[in-house]
Motif scaffolding. Sequence first.
Motif, PDB file in Angstrom:
ATOM      1  N   HIS A  15       0.975  -1.108  -0.152  1.00  0.00           N
ATOM      2  CA  HIS A  15      -0.084   0.059   0.098  1.00  0.00           C
ATOM      3  C   HIS A  15       1.155   1.094   0.067  1.00  0.00           C
ATOM      4  O   HIS A  15       1.723   1.468   0.984  1.00  0.00           O
ATOM      5  CB  HIS A  15      -0.813   0.001   1.277  1.00  0.00           C
ATOM      6  CG  HIS A  15      -0.312  -0.020   2.650  1.00  0.00           C
ATOM      7  ND1 HIS A  15      -0.094   0.885   3.326  1.00  0.00           N
ATOM      8  CD2 HIS A  15       0.072  -1.075   3.394  1.00  0.00           C
ATOM      9  CE1 HIS A  15       0.615   0.826   4.394  1.00  0.00           C
ATOM     10  NE2 HIS A  15       0.777  -0.627   4.511  1.00  0.00           N
ATOM     11  N   GLY A  64       4.478  -0.099   4.029  1.00  0.00           N
ATOM     12  CA  GLY A  64       3.320  -0.134   2.991  1.00  0.00           C
ATOM     13  C   GLY A  64       4.067  -0.250   1.525  1.00  0.00           C
ATOM     14  O   GLY A  64       3.855  -0.893   0.631  1.00  0.00           O
ATOM     15  N   GLU A  70      -4.129   2.196   5.927  1.00  0.00           N
ATOM     16  CA  GLU A  70      -4.148   2.731   7.111  1.00  0.00           C
ATOM     17  C   GLU A  70      -5.291   3.294   7.665  1.00  0.00           C
ATOM     18  O   GLU A  70      -5.597   3.288   9.012  1.00  0.00           O
ATOM     19  CB  GLU A  70      -3.005   3.831   7.038  1.00  0.00           C
ATOM     20  CG  GLU A  70      -1.637   3.604   6.420  1.00  0.00           C
ATOM     21  CD  GLU A  70      -0.963   2.780   7.430  1.00  0.00           C
ATOM     22  OE1 GLU A  70      -1.332   2.612   8.584  1.00  0.00           O
ATOM     23  OE2 GLU A  70       0.328   2.498   7.460  1.00  0.00           O
ATOM     24  N   HIS A 123       6.644  -6.952   4.398  1.00  0.00           N
ATOM     25  CA  HIS A 123       6.380  -5.789   5.250  1.00  0.00           C
ATOM     26  C   HIS A 123       7.543  -5.531   6.349  1.00  0.00           C
ATOM     27  O   HIS A 123       7.971  -6.512   6.619  1.00  0.00           O
ATOM     28  CB  HIS A 123       4.912  -5.818   5.989  1.00  0.00           C
ATOM     29  CG  HIS A 123       4.347  -4.625   6.296  1.00  0.00           C
ATOM     30  ND1 HIS A 123       4.658  -3.867   7.337  1.00  0.00           N
ATOM     31  CD2 HIS A 123       3.238  -4.083   5.588  1.00  0.00           C
ATOM     32  CE1 HIS A 123       3.868  -2.487   7.303  1.00  0.00           C
ATOM     33  NE2 HIS A 123       2.982  -2.877   6.245  1.00  0.00           N
ATOM     34  N   HIS A 163      -2.778  -6.494   8.529  1.00  0.00           N
ATOM     35  CA  HIS A 163      -2.663  -6.124   7.396  1.00  0.00           C
ATOM     36  C   HIS A 163      -3.441  -6.236   6.087  1.00  0.00           C
ATOM     37  O   HIS A 163      -4.450  -7.323   6.590  1.00  0.00           O
ATOM     38  CB  HIS A 163      -1.243  -6.879   7.080  1.00  0.00           C
ATOM     39  CG  HIS A 163      -0.026  -6.419   7.984  1.00  0.00           C
ATOM     40  ND1 HIS A 163       0.569  -5.162   7.868  1.00  0.00           N
ATOM     41  CD2 HIS A 163       0.685  -6.960   9.060  1.00  0.00           C
ATOM     42  CE1 HIS A 163       1.700  -5.011   8.597  1.00  0.00           C
ATOM     43  NE2 HIS A 163       1.584  -6.059   9.457  1.00  0.00           N
TER      44      HIS A 163
HETATM   45 ZN   LIG Z   1       1.590  -1.177   6.404  1.00  0.00          ZN
END
Ligand SMILES: [Zn+2]
Length: 410
Positions: free
Chosen positions: A76, A88, A121, A186, A352
């Motif tokens: 992300h 992200g 988020e 991550h 996540h």
């Molecule tokens: Zn994250």
Amino acid sequence: MLQPSRTIDELKQLRTLTGNADGAQRVAFTDTWAAARKWFRSKLAELPVEVHQDAAGNLWATLKGASDRELLIGGHIDSVPNGGWLDGCLNLLAGLEVLRRFAEQGTPPVTIRLVDWADEEGARFGRSLFGSSAVSGSLVPDEVRNLADRDGIKLPDALKSNGIDLDHALDARSELKNAAAYLELHIEQGPVLESLNLPMGVVLGTFGVERHSIHFTGQAAHSGSTPMDKRRDALAGISRLHLAIRDLAKRHGGVCTVGRVTTLPGIVTAVVGDAEMTLDQRHLHADKLQAMYWDAVDYGEKIADEENIEVIWRKIWAIQPFPFHPELIDLGDKAIKEICGQSHRLPSGPLHDAAEICRAGVPTVMLFVQSLRGISHNKIEDTKEEHIEMSVRALDRLADKAIAWMTKQA
Ligand SMILES: [Zn+2]
């Protein structure tokens, strides 16, 4: 050829483009986020991939393979306000590097898709995992319709300015039609790998959460005239329960946190008559999470009885644990060992996007790379560059292993 140093260069480019002295400012559905996406699209434009935004605002880049079955790699690009340079976007840019490597080698055996999830988020509207929960089908549009940001802008309007119609967001479910595996790298965002002096670990799943507000009622009374043995002190309930849940967490192998305590009347000269605490309990296994919860309830009753006060529990929120796919966990473990020498298996405390994809029934696994000082969601978030490079290599290695595994399954 895979160039992990390019990922570091690109992370720095993105930081310069979308950050300031306070950190990353790529809050979802803002202009800075749109600028980040535009930059990301310009990178994708150099590759032989089809790119589109789905009905929930997720951005997909598809490299057609010999088979329609799909390996998904996700990340992300959105950040919290004043966020770090890795949360992200490391996942996404490492995925980009892996996609480049496959594209260079011609047609891959399966279709490979890189996805940038929209609003992981939830920093602006308070709803995390927007895009991935639309894809998994767990998003309930009516539950988020009235969410507004600090300026009073409603979520549906912010979505509309980004080409997303809330009432059609669930159409994005069709994106998972051919998904056969999902991988996500991550940063750990915690202190475990650093304390073990290990660059990387494979993630067993995301914790389930039970979140409650616990209210103790006693009797407010004068601090001078009320003898100790005559008190009905509501704060005693909280103090004793707080200490008890620390042992409980250790005993069950989970985590329990009291984050907020309020007392009434809340003055220096009165015994507390009303006291409220929050309790956040997390565990990787659903049965143990429930046991940990019921043990806390039992403790609460026992303490209330002994202190001659009352206790009431109110549920704030809960989510089940999402254990990742055992065979993909093994492959992730192998990939890390091949790149870093040693691996470690650990659960994820934070949620996540991978949890939503796992919920949708797609075999899922995550890799964690060490976070320095265990800090994230802050501009001091950092990871050693040599570890970032290892993480790109390990994700790439895992992609190969996952494709081999998918091919065997078919
Ligand atoms: Zn994250």
